[in-house]
Scaffold this active site. Structure first.
Site, PDB file in Angstrom:
ATOM      1  N   HIS A 126      31.125 -23.569 132.677  1.00  0.00           N
ATOM      2  CA  HIS A 126      29.814 -23.549 133.359  1.00  0.00           C
ATOM      3  C   HIS A 126      28.926 -24.708 132.895  1.00  0.00           C
ATOM      4  CE1 HIS A 126      30.301 -19.450 135.119  1.00  0.00           C
ATOM      5  NE2 HIS A 126      31.085 -19.277 134.066  1.00  0.00           N
ATOM      6  N   ASN A 178      28.538 -13.848 138.185  1.00  0.00           N
ATOM      7  CA  ASN A 178      29.098 -14.884 139.049  1.00  0.00           C
ATOM      8  C   ASN A 178      28.805 -14.556 140.513  1.00  0.00           C
ATOM      9  OD1 ASN A 178      30.246 -16.442 137.012  1.00  0.00           O
ATOM     10  ND2 ASN A 178      32.245 -15.442 137.142  1.00  0.00           N
ATOM     11  N   HIS A 226      23.586 -14.404 127.223  1.00  0.00           N
ATOM     12  CA  HIS A 226      24.497 -13.582 126.432  1.00  0.00           C
ATOM     13  C   HIS A 226      24.541 -12.176 127.036  1.00  0.00           C
ATOM     14  CE1 HIS A 226      26.557 -11.586 123.348  1.00  0.00           C
ATOM     15  NE2 HIS A 226      26.084 -12.208 122.289  1.00  0.00           N
TER      16      HIS A 226
HETATM   17 FE1  HDD Z   1      31.369 -16.548 130.435  1.00  0.00          FE
HETATM   18  C1  HDD Z   1      29.218 -19.084 129.964  1.00  0.00           C
HETATM   19  C2  HDD Z   1      29.883 -15.797 133.430  1.00  0.00           C
HETATM   20  C3  HDD Z   1      33.741 -14.104 131.024  1.00  0.00           C
HETATM   21  C4  HDD Z   1      32.693 -17.073 127.383  1.00  0.00           C
HETATM   22  N1  HDD Z   1      29.857 -17.307 131.499  1.00  0.00           N
HETATM   23  C5  HDD Z   1      29.074 -18.358 131.145  1.00  0.00           C
HETATM   24  C6  HDD Z   1      28.084 -18.597 132.143  1.00  0.00           C
HETATM   25  C7  HDD Z   1      28.274 -17.672 133.123  1.00  0.00           C
HETATM   26  C8  HDD Z   1      29.391 -16.853 132.711  1.00  0.00           C
HETATM   27  C9  HDD Z   1      27.486 -17.534 134.398  1.00  0.00           C
HETATM   28  C10 HDD Z   1      27.051 -19.698 132.117  1.00  0.00           C
HETATM   29  C11 HDD Z   1      25.763 -19.218 131.543  1.00  0.00           C
HETATM   30  C12 HDD Z   1      24.746 -20.327 131.590  1.00  0.00           C
HETATM   31  O1  HDD Z   1      24.328 -20.673 132.692  1.00  0.00           O
HETATM   32  O2  HDD Z   1      24.416 -20.832 130.523  1.00  0.00           O
HETATM   33  N2  HDD Z   1      31.781 -15.276 131.951  1.00  0.00           N
HETATM   34  C13 HDD Z   1      30.984 -15.053 133.053  1.00  0.00           C
HETATM   35  C14 HDD Z   1      31.463 -13.903 133.754  1.00  0.00           C
HETATM   36  C15 HDD Z   1      32.547 -13.431 133.093  1.00  0.00           C
HETATM   37  C16 HDD Z   1      32.744 -14.293 131.948  1.00  0.00           C
HETATM   38  C17 HDD Z   1      30.821 -13.360 135.021  1.00  0.00           C
HETATM   39  C18 HDD Z   1      33.422 -12.254 133.391  1.00  0.00           C
HETATM   40  C19 HDD Z   1      33.074 -11.253 134.130  1.00  0.00           C
HETATM   41  N3  HDD Z   1      32.950 -15.772 129.414  1.00  0.00           N
HETATM   42  C20 HDD Z   1      33.780 -14.747 129.819  1.00  0.00           C
HETATM   43  C21 HDD Z   1      34.701 -14.424 128.738  1.00  0.00           C
HETATM   44  C22 HDD Z   1      34.392 -15.252 127.700  1.00  0.00           C
HETATM   45  C23 HDD Z   1      33.297 -16.087 128.141  1.00  0.00           C
HETATM   46  C24 HDD Z   1      35.765 -13.348 128.809  1.00  0.00           C
HETATM   47  C25 HDD Z   1      35.016 -15.351 126.336  1.00  0.00           C
HETATM   48  C26 HDD Z   1      35.672 -14.412 125.754  1.00  0.00           C
HETATM   49  N4  HDD Z   1      31.060 -17.901 128.969  1.00  0.00           N
HETATM   50  C27 HDD Z   1      31.685 -17.904 127.772  1.00  0.00           C
HETATM   51  C28 HDD Z   1      31.130 -18.921 126.802  1.00  0.00           C
HETATM   52  C29 HDD Z   1      29.983 -19.555 127.659  1.00  0.00           C
HETATM   53  C30 HDD Z   1      30.093 -18.829 128.964  1.00  0.00           C
HETATM   54  C31 HDD Z   1      32.145 -19.830 126.222  1.00  0.00           C
HETATM   55  C32 HDD Z   1      29.954 -21.071 127.760  1.00  0.00           C
HETATM   56  C33 HDD Z   1      28.538 -21.487 127.580  1.00  0.00           C
HETATM   57  C34 HDD Z   1      27.873 -20.295 127.129  1.00  0.00           C
HETATM   58  O3  HDD Z   1      28.741 -19.250 127.077  1.00  0.00           O
HETATM   59  O4  HDD Z   1      26.708 -20.203 126.812  1.00  0.00           O
HETATM   60  O5  HDD Z   1      30.666 -18.296 125.671  1.00  0.00           O
END
Ligand code: HDD
Length: 710
Positions: A78, A151, A342
Site C-alpha cells: 500500500h 480494502n 492499525h
Molecule cells: Fe495490511 C498496510 C489492508 C492484511 C500487514 N494493509 C495496509 C493498508 C491497508 C491494508 C489498507 C494501508 C494502510 C495505510 O493507508 O497506511 N491488510 C489490509 C487488509 C488485510 C490486510 C484489508 C486483510 C483483510 N496486512 C494484512 C496482513 C498483514 C498486513 C495479513 C501482515 C501479517 N498491511 C500490513 C503492513 C502495512 C499494511 C505491512 C504496510 C504499511 C502499514 O502496514 O502501515 O503492516
C-alpha cells in the site's frame, strides 16, 4: 475553494489539534533550523571566490544533511496512497449492539482521516494498475483512535497471516529484475495463486472491473474480517463493516486503464483532490452486517475465514451513518505519508474475532511503523495523535515530543498519587471480550476453511454479462504474461472447479488445456494431519445462484454527479448549442471541460470568449466520461486526427457521445458506425437524452462487435 476548515473547526477536534503543528512562512525570514536568519541562500562559504568550500559552513551542512535524510522507507504494501480529512456522522444509535461512542451518539461529528491506496505498486507508480485498493479510515473518537483498515474488495487472498509475506513476495515485482512495476507480478504471483487455491476468490474480484475503479470516490469499502461489537451489558455480536459510496460503484475499462496509466498516472489522486477542492465532497454510508453470537455456525462458510463474505441476502447490510471527506491534507508527507493505521486501534464496544489473518495483522502494523516511521513514538506525529488524552508510563525513545512531568513512570505508584490510574469498565476502560477458549495448542487450519471455490462461483454467477466478459479477459491477459504452461494450467484447473465455462474461455484464449486433476502440494499447515490427500481443494458446493450486490451494476445510482464531460469546440462554435447542453449537464452535477485545437480562449458565434481547458496537445478521451460535439465546429476540427481519435476512442470505451448539427461531419470522418442502433450515440438529440445515456452506464454491447481500432 470552500473554506471548509473554518466551518469544520467548530466541530472537528482533529483539525483544531493539527493547527498546533501547522507552520506558515508568509512574511517570515528564512532561517536555519536553529532560528538563525540566513543572509545568503545561494552561495556556500569558500576559501576565495574560486576556492574549495569550507567545512565550517554550518548553513550548507545543515541544509544538505536534512535533504540527504528526507526520505523514509515506503510502506511494504500500500505504498502509493492519497488521503483526505472528513467527518463521520451517525444516523441512529447502535447501542443495542455496541457501546462505541461514535456508534451511539448521533450528535457527534467524529473526525476521520482516510487513506486510499494501491497494494502492489511503489509510491511513484500509477493509479490505474489492476489491483486491490486500500480503504483505511482513522476515526479520532472521544474514546481514542479506532482504525478500520480495509480494502475495496470484501475478501482477502489468504486465510492465515503466516502466508502474508509469501503472498506479498509473490505479488510484488520479481526480486531478480524488479519487474513488473505497479501491477501484480506474473510468473511469481500466478505460481503462488496456482498453488494456494484459497486465493481464487479474491483473485476473481481483482480480475473483475473492481480492480480498475473509475474513481476512489466510487468504490465500496470493506472491513473484510468479522469483528465483534460489544454492548453496554457485555453482549457480543459478530459484525462485518461496509462502506457504500453515494456516487455508486464504477470502473473504467482495461484499455482505458492502460492509457490512463500513461496519460495521467495521478488520475485517481487528482480526481479526489480536485473534487474535494471544488466542494464535491465524496460520501460513503457505513453499513453493518450483524450476526448474533448464537448464529456463529449457521452458515456454509466460517465467519472467521477472511476469504469469505456474507451474502447480503443472508445478512442485510444495515446503514448506520455517513462518512464525508471534506478537506484535503495541508502536506502530503506530514499527513498522508506519516499516517499509521492499525487494525488493533480499538475503542470500547469493538473487538476482534479469532480470524487468523486478523490476529497476525495485530502484530504487523505496529512493527512496520518502527522501521517506516523510525520510532515507537509514531503516535505523537500530529496526524496519528489521538484527540482523547494520552497518559501512560511509556517514556523516551527516538524523537520523543511529549515532556512528561514528574518522578514516577511506573504503576502502581504512591509517589505520583497512583496516576495515571486505571479506568474501570464503567469509566470507559477497555476490556477484551470475555470469550471462552478451551482448546489444544495446534498449528493447523480448521476444516471449515477448506471450501475455496463455492464463493468465487457465487461471485461469477452474480456478474452481469459484460462484467464476466471483462473478468475472463483479465484472467487471459494476465495469464498470457506468465512464461510457464504448468502455472497457467493449474490456474485454469482451479477456474474449472469454479466455473467450467469461464475456465474454457480463459484456457482457449491463452492456448492451454485444462488439466482434469492437479495434485496440490500441502499448502496448509500439516500439524495435526500429514496426509496430503486431505489437503486437496474441495468441489464447490454453495447452492445459491446469485447475490445481487456482488455485481457493480446493482450499485449504479443512475445519475451523472461529478462526472467530467468533454465538449469539443472551436472558434465560432454555436453558443446556443453549446450552452444548452452545458447548462443541463452542470445542473445534473457534471462538470464540463472545453476542448479546442489550441489553448487559451476561443470565441463563440456570438462573440463570447470561452476558456479552453484542454487543447489538442493535452487532450485524451480517457479523462472524460462522455463527449459532446456542439453545432458549429470548424473544418479544421472535422478533419483533425486528434478530434477523430477522441471520438473513436470514446466510442471504443463504450462512452456516451452526443453530436449536434454540423458536428455530424466529424462523426462521419471517424470509424464509428452510424447505421446501427446505439443507445449511447446521440445525434441531434436533447441534452436530457444525453444525461440519461451517461447515467445509464456505458454501452458495453459495443464490445461485442468492435469496429474502432483506436
Ligand atoms: Fe495490511 C498496510 C489492508 C492484511 C500487514 N494493509 C495496509 C493498508 C491497508 C491494508 C489498507 C494501508 C494502510 C495505510 O493507508 O497506511 N491488510 C489490509 C487488509 C488485510 C490486510 C484489508 C486483510 C483483510 N496486512 C494484512 C496482513 C498483514 C498486513 C495479513 C501482515 C501479517 N498491511 C500490513 C503492513 C502495512 C499494511 C505491512 C504496510 C504499511 C502499514 O502496514 O502501515 O503492516
Amino acid at each position: 475553494m470552500k473554506d471548509q476548515k473554518k466551518d469544520d473547526k467548530n466541530v472537528n477536534k482533529k483539525l483544531v489539534d493539527l493547527e498546533k503543528n501547522i507552520s506558515v512562512s508568509d512574511n517570515q525570514f528564512l532561517t536555519t533550523n536553529q532560528g538563525l536568519k540566513i543572509n545568503d541562500n545561494n552561495n556556500s562559504l569558500k576559501a576565495g571566490e574560486r576556492g574549495p568550500t569550507l567545512l565550517e559552513d554550518f548553513i550548507l551542512r545543515e541544509k544538505i544533511t536534512h535533504f540527504d535524510h528526507e526520505r523514509i522507507p515506503e510502506r511494504i504494501v500500500h505504498a502509493r496512497g492519497s488521503g483526505a480529512h472528513g467527518i463521520f456522522e451517525l444516523y441512529e444509535s447502535q447501542s443495542e449492539f455496541t457501546k462505541a461512542g461514535f456508534l451511539n451518539d448521533t450528535s457527534r461529528k467524529t473526525p476521520v482521516f482516510v487513506r486510499f491506496s494501491t497494494v502492489a505498486g511503489s509510491k511513484g507508480s500509477t493509479d490505474l494498475a489492476r489491483d486491490v485498493r486500500g480503504f483505511a479510515v482513522k476515526f479520532y473518537t472521544d474514546e481514542g483512535i479506532f482504525d478500520l483498515v480495509g480494502n475495496n474488495i470484501p475478501v482477502f487472498a489468504i486465510q492465515d497471516a503466516m502466508k502474508f509475506p509469501d503472498f506479498i513476495h509473490s505479488v510484488k515485482p520479481e526480486p531478480d529484475h524488479e519487474m513488473p512495476q505497479a501491477a501484480s507480478a506474473h510468473d511469481t504471483f500466478w505460481d503462488f495463486v496456482s498453488l494456494v487455491p484459497e486465493t481464487m476468490h479474491m483473485v476473481s474480484w481483482v480480475m473483475s472491473d473492481r480492480g480498475i475503479p473509475k474513481s476512489l470516490r466510487m468504490m465500496e469499502g470493506f472491513g473484510i474480517h468479522t469483528f465483534r461489537l460489544i454492548n453496554e451489558k457485555g453482549k457480543s455480536s459478530f459484525v462485518k463493516f461496509h462502506w457504500k459510496p453515494k456516487l455508486g460503484v464504477h470502473s473504467v475499462c482495461w484499455d482505458e486503464a492502460t492509457k490512463i496509466s500513461g496519460k495521467d498516472p495521478d488520475f485517481h489522486r487528482r480526481d479526489l483532490w480536485e473534487n474535494i477542492d471544488q466542494g464535491n465532497f465524496p460520501e460513503w454510508e457505513l453499513g453493518l452486517q450483524i450476526v448474533p453470537e448464537q448464529d456463529e455456525f449457521k452458515y456454509d462458510f466460517d465467519l472467521l475465514d477472511p476469504t469469505k463474505l456474507i451474502p447480503e441476502e443472508l445478512v442485510p447490510v444495515k446503514i448506520v451513518g455517513k462518512l464525508t471527506l471534506n478537506r484535503n491534507p495541508e502536506n502530503f508527507f506530514a499527513e498522508t505519508e506519516q499516517v499509521a493505521f492499525h487494525p488493533g486501534h480499538l475503542v470500547p464496544g469493538i473487538d476482534f474475532s479469532n480470524d487468523p489473518l486478523l490476529q497476525g495483522r495485530l502484530f504487523s502494523y505496529t512493527d512496520t511503523q518502527l522501521s517506516r516511521l523510525g520510532s515507537p513514538n509514531f503516535h505523537e506525529i500530529p496526524i496519528n495523535r489521538s484527540v482523547a488524552p494520552v497518559h501512560n508510563n511509556q517514556r523516551d525513545a527516538h524523537m520523543r515530543m511529549t515532556v512528561n512531568k514528574g518522578k514516577t513512570a511506573y504503576h502502581p505508584n504512591s509517589l505520583g498519587g497512583g496516576c495515571p490510574y486505571q479506568a474501570m469498565i464503567a469509566e470507559g476502560g477497555f476490556a477484551s471480550f470475555n470469550e471462552r477458549i478451551d482448546a489444544q495448542k495446534i498449528r493447523n487450519r480448521s476444516e471449515s476453511f477448506s471450501d475455496h471455490f463455492s464463493q468465487p462461483k457465487l461471485f461469477m454467477n452474480s456478474l452481469s454479462e459484460h462484467e464476466k466478459r471483462h473478468m475472463i479477459n483479465a484472467f487471459a491477459f494476465e495469464l498470457s504474461k506468465v512464461n510457464y504452461d504448468h502455472i497457467k494450467e493449474r490456474v485454469c484447473h482451479h477456474l474449472s472447479m469454479i466455473d467450467i465455462d469461464v475456465a474454457k474461455k480463459v484456457a482457449d484464449e491463452i492456448g492451454v488445456k485444462i488439466p482434469g486433476k492437479v495434485e496440490m502440494p500441502i499448502n496448509q499447515a500439516i500439524g495435526a494431519d500429514e496426509n496430503p490427500k486431505n489437503h486437496q481443494p474441495k468441489d464447490a458446493n454453495f447452492v445459491k445462484e446469485k447475490s445481487e450486490k456482488l455485481s457493480m451494476e446493482a450499485h449504479n445510482k443512475g445519475d451523472i454527479k461529478t462526472r467530467v464531460i468533454g465538449i469539443l469546440c472551436d472558434n465560432n462554435v454555436d453558443e446556443d448549442s453549446l450552452n444548452q447542453f452545458k447548462k443541463v449537464l452542470e445542473k445534473e452535477g457534471a462538470s464540463c471541460k472545453i476542448i479546442a485545437p489550441k489553448g487559451g480562449k476561443i470565441k463563440g458565434n456570438k462573440g463570447t470568449e470561452i476558456k479552453v481547458d484542454e487543447n489538442f496537445l493535452t487532450v485524451t478521451s480517457v479523462c472524460f466520461e462522455a463527449v459532446f460535439v456542439p453545432n458549429g465546429i470548424s473544418n479544421e476540427v472535422v478533419n483533425h486526427e486528434v478530434a477523430k481519435h477522441l471520438l473513436n476512442e470514446a466510442f471504443k470505451h463504450c462512452k456516451a457521445i452526443a453530436i449536434d448539427g454540423n458536428a455530424k461531419k466529424l462523426l462521419e470522418n471517424t470509424d464509428i458506425p452510424t447505421d446501427k442502433d446505439d443507445k449511447s450515440l446521440l445525434v441531434d438529440k436533447t441534452p436530457k437524452d444525453f444525461v440519461k445515456a451517461i447515467a445509464s452506464g456505458r454501452n458495453w454491447d459495443r464490445e461485442l462487435h468492435p469496429v474502432v481500432p483506436a
